[in-house]
Design a protein around this motif. Structure first.
Motif: not given
Length: 110
Positions: A44-59
């Motif tokens: 989950s921590t690894r997936l969250d790292r990727f999400a932090e780099a891709t799923f951000l503003s502007p969405i």
């Protein structure tokens, strides 16, 4: 939020982030189904790292960031990695995605 969603009772998911680095998402699901708490938290921590780099503003830039990830993976040619409907993103956005993917690869999260 993918891991916590499972912890909160979700039993299905629409997972757009799995379009790139699918093994990050499957690692979370595999650990969850195996009831392996340590592996689940790590995945989950690894997936969250990727999400932090891709799923951000502007969405609305999410599709472009996923294109960049697909280029990095070798799944999409550079010429096809453009979202004509998304907002223009500065080069630092791509650098963030690539640095994240390289860091995950170094950590053995491929």
């Amino acid at each position: 939020m993918f891991g916590p969603s499972l912890m909160w009772g979700a039993d299905t998911a629409l997972v757009g982030i799995a379009a790139a680095r699918a093994e990050l998402t499957t690692a979370v699901l595999d650990a969850w189904c195996a009831a392996d708490h340590t592996a689940f938290v790590d995945a989950s921590t690894r997936l969250d790292r990727f999400a932090e780099a891709t799923f951000l503003s502007p969405i609305e830039g999410y599709a472009q960031r996923m294109h960049w990830a697909a280029v990095w993976e070798g799944l999409l040619p550079e010429a096809a990695a453009h979202d004509p409907f998304g907002p223009p993103l500065p080069p630092v956005e791509r650098e963030r995605v690539v640095q994240c993917l390289e860091g995950l690869a170094e950590d053995g999260a491929e």
